[in-house]
Scaffold this motif. Sequence first.
Motif, mmCIF file in Angstrom:
data_model
loop_
_atom_site.group_PDB
_atom_site.id
_atom_site.type_symbol
_atom_site.label_atom_id
_atom_site.label_comp_id
_atom_site.label_asym_id
_atom_site.label_seq_id
_atom_site.Cartn_x
_atom_site.Cartn_y
_atom_site.Cartn_z
ATOM 1 N N THR A 565 0.729 -1.048 -0.516
ATOM 2 C CA THR A 565 0.062 -0.287 0.475
ATOM 3 C C THR A 565 0.516 1.077 0.257
ATOM 4 O O THR A 565 2.002 1.382 -0.099
ATOM 5 N N MET A 566 0.421 2.578 -0.217
ATOM 6 C CA MET A 566 0.793 3.868 0.429
ATOM 7 C C MET A 566 0.318 4.499 1.516
ATOM 8 O O MET A 566 -0.879 4.291 1.269
ATOM 9 N N PRO A 567 0.543 6.097 1.759
ATOM 10 C CA PRO A 567 0.245 6.744 2.094
ATOM 11 C C PRO A 567 -0.819 6.876 1.657
ATOM 12 O O PRO A 567 -1.177 7.491 0.467
ATOM 13 N N SER A 568 -2.151 7.753 2.670
ATOM 14 C CA SER A 568 -3.296 7.699 2.051
ATOM 15 C C SER A 568 -3.179 9.309 1.424
ATOM 16 O O SER A 568 -4.219 9.423 0.173
ATOM 17 N N ARG A 569 -2.836 9.997 1.807
ATOM 18 C CA ARG A 569 -2.776 11.346 1.062
ATOM 19 C C ARG A 569 -3.057 10.919 -0.477
ATOM 20 O O ARG A 569 -3.290 11.658 -1.472
ATOM 21 N N PHE A 570 -1.857 9.971 -1.165
ATOM 22 C CA PHE A 570 -1.841 9.917 -2.626
ATOM 23 C C PHE A 570 -3.236 8.883 -3.064
ATOM 24 O O PHE A 570 -3.607 8.938 -4.034
ATOM 25 N N LEU A 571 -3.613 8.422 -2.216
ATOM 26 C CA LEU A 571 -5.362 7.472 -3.063
ATOM 27 C C LEU A 571 -6.661 9.046 -2.321
ATOM 28 O O LEU A 571 -7.523 8.433 -3.255
ATOM 29 N N ARG A 572 -6.121 9.672 -1.519
ATOM 30 C CA ARG A 572 -7.342 10.121 -1.378
ATOM 31 C C ARG A 572 -7.594 12.107 -1.667
ATOM 32 O O ARG A 572 -8.539 12.053 -2.119
ATOM 33 N N GLY A 582 -5.405 17.183 -10.753
ATOM 34 C CA GLY A 582 -6.349 16.418 -10.053
ATOM 35 C C GLY A 582 -6.168 14.744 -10.194
ATOM 36 O O GLY A 582 -7.037 13.934 -10.317
ATOM 37 N N SER A 583 -5.367 14.352 -9.913
ATOM 38 C CA SER A 583 -4.326 12.819 -10.212
ATOM 39 C C SER A 583 -4.705 12.242 -8.989
ATOM 40 O O SER A 583 -3.841 12.706 -7.723
ATOM 41 N N VAL A 584 -5.342 11.128 -8.922
ATOM 42 C CA VAL A 584 -4.809 10.247 -7.822
ATOM 43 C C VAL A 584 -3.956 9.230 -8.304
ATOM 44 O O VAL A 584 -4.096 8.527 -9.242
ATOM 45 N N PHE A 585 -3.984 8.536 -7.062
ATOM 46 C CA PHE A 585 -3.861 6.772 -7.168
ATOM 47 C C PHE A 585 -4.437 5.626 -7.436
ATOM 48 O O PHE A 585 -4.674 5.769 -6.065
ATOM 49 N N GLU A 586 -4.986 4.942 -7.944
ATOM 50 C CA GLU A 586 -5.686 3.906 -8.296
ATOM 51 C C GLU A 586 -4.817 2.512 -7.768
ATOM 52 O O GLU A 586 -4.102 1.904 -8.772
#
Length: 627
Positions: A565-572, A582-586
Motif C-alpha cells: 500500500t502507500m500513504p493515504s494522501r496519494f489515494l485520497r 486532479g490525479s490520485v493513485f488507483e
Amino acid sequence: MKYYGYAGTVLRINLSKRKIAKGELEKDLIVDFLGGRGFNSERLFEEIPRGLDPLSPENKLMFATGPLVGTMFPTASRFNVSAKSPLTGILGDSNAGGHFAAEMKYAGYDQIIIEGRSPDPVYIFVDDDIVRIEDARHLCGRDVYEVDKILREDLKDSSVRTAIVGPAAENGVKFAGIFADLMRAAARTGMGTVMASKRVKALVLRGSKPVEVASPERFMKISEEIEDAIYRHPQYWPRVKMGTTRILTPVNEMGLLPTRHFTAGVFESAADVSGERLAEKYNVKSRGCFSCNIPCSRFYNVREGKFAGLKGEGPEYEALSAFTARVGNADLPLALKANDLVNKLGLDALTTAECISWAMECYAKGWLSKEAADGLDLSWGNGGAILVLIEKIANRQGFGDVLGDGVRAACQKLGFGEEIAMHIKGLEMIQADPRGLKGYGLGFAVATRGGDHLRAEPFIELSDDPRRGTELFGVPEATRRLEWKGKGKLVSYFENWCAVIDALEVCKNIAENMEVLPFAKAAEAIHAATGLDIGAKAVAQAGERIVNVERAFLVREGITRKDDTMPSRFLREPFTSGNSKGSVFELEPMLNEYYAERGWELHTGIPTERKLEELDLGHIAREICAP
C-alpha cells in the motif's frame, strides 16, 4: 570447475568465533541467480530464520558482486550489500558503485559474508588470500572521511578500497549506510547499522588477481558495442554534465516533484536548485565509476557565501531534491552542505530528509511544538534547523533520537503523524510523487525492500508515449504516466529486468534507463564472459526468480497484500495544481493486475505453488504456501 567472469570463491568471516572460511562458489547458484543481488537474496532466504532480530549477532551482512565486474564491460562497477533490515524488519539491501566492487573481484571473491559479532571494535582487511581482523578502537566515533584517510595512512597504501560506517551507525541510527570510496553510498535500509552492530567500522580491500573471461575477442566486441551505444545515446551529454540531477527540472514541470513533504507537486524555486544551476555555478569536474565511459558524478566547489570552501562529490537527484523541494529549501549551497553532512556522518539522505520534512509538516499543522523539537523552528525551508537536525539524528541527541529509528517509529513514539508519514513497509519514499507517475507508484507499493523505485524503475513511463505501451505490452496506457491500466505488466517486466541488472552489477542508470542491456544482450555478455550458455528467456527468468525469492522472504515475515500500500494522501488527495492536477493513485486495480501478471494469489499477494515450481523454487513453495 574453471571459473570465467566469476572469482569462484565465497569468503565467510565469523567475528564471534574469529573464524575465516573460504568456499567454492556453487554452480547452481550462478545459473539460477547470476550474481550480486541474486546471490545475496537467495542466501538470506536460506540462512536468516523468520523473526530474527536484525541487530542480533545471528544476522548476516553479505557483500556480493557480479560476473561482469572487474572487466572492461562498461559500467560494471557495482556491489550489493544485504541483511535483514533494522529499519524495516524485512529484506534489506543497498547497492553502490565506484571502485570497491572491482577490488573485491581482484582480491578473489564474488561474495563476502560477515557473521557473528566482535567483542571489540574492528576493521576487516582483505588482502588477496590474506584476511585479517584488525583493532579499530582508534577509529571509533570518527566520520567516514576521517576513517578513510586514517586507514590509507595506517596501511601505507592510498590505493586500497574502503567501505566504512560513520558515527550514525555506531550510535544505532537505524538508517545508517555503508560508504564506499568516501561518497558511494549503499545507504538504504540500514545496512551500515547492521555492520556497526557487528562492531565492524570498515571493510578494506586490496586485490591483485585477474578476472578472466571465456571468450576475450567476443567479449571485447560486445563491450565496444555497448560503449558505442552509450556514446550515441541522446542522454549521454546531459548525464555527463548533470548526472541524475538533470531530472529535477522535468519532474517539476510534470508536476510531481515532492514539495514541502508531498503537499504539492511543483516547487516554485526549482530553477534555483536544479541540476542546470548546480552545473552552471558549482560543478568543476566529472568523475566516473570503474570501467564507465559516462562519468556522471560531479565534484562541486562553493566559492562564496556562508558555505564558501565547501567541496565534495554529488549530490544525485534524490539527495538534491530531498534537501531542497522536500523540505521547502531554496538555498542550493545549504543543500550541498546537508548532503556533505549525511555522507560524513553515514546517513541515508532520503530517510533523513523524510524524517525532517515529516517533522516540518507536523510543526506546520500544530501537532509538534517548538519545545518538543528541542527549541528548533521547524518552519519550511529553515536551513539552520535542517543542518542541526542532521547532526542530532546522527548523534541520537534530543529530538534527533526520536527520529533516529525512521519516520514510522517516530509516529509510534509521539503518537501522531502516521497518516502523513511517507513510508511503505517502513522504508521512506523517494523523490517522485506516485499521483503523477503511476507505474513508479505501483513499483513503490510492491518493492521487496519497501518504498523504493530502484526495484522496478519503469523509466519509459516518463516518455508518456502510448506507442511503447502497445509495442511492449499490448496496452497503450501502460506507458502513460497518469493512466493505471497496464501498470501490472509494466512493473512486473521492469522488476525482472532490474533484478538481472543488479545481479550482473552493472549501472542501472545506463544499462536499463538507456536500454543498452536488454535480456538478449545480457545473455550474449554472460556467455562471452562466463562461457555459460544462458539464453535471453533464461536470463529474464533469473530476474523473475530473484523477485520471487525476495517476495518469499517478505511473506515469511508476515507481509501480504495489505502491506502493498502507500500513504493515504496519494489515494485520497488529488493534486491541486501543475501538470498532474486532479490525479490520485488507483492502487487496488493496479495490484490486481500486478498479482495476475506475477502468478501470485490475488487476495494475499503470496506467490502460488505453481509459480514457484515453474521457477524451480519448489523448496520455497513448501515453506510459504498454504497446504
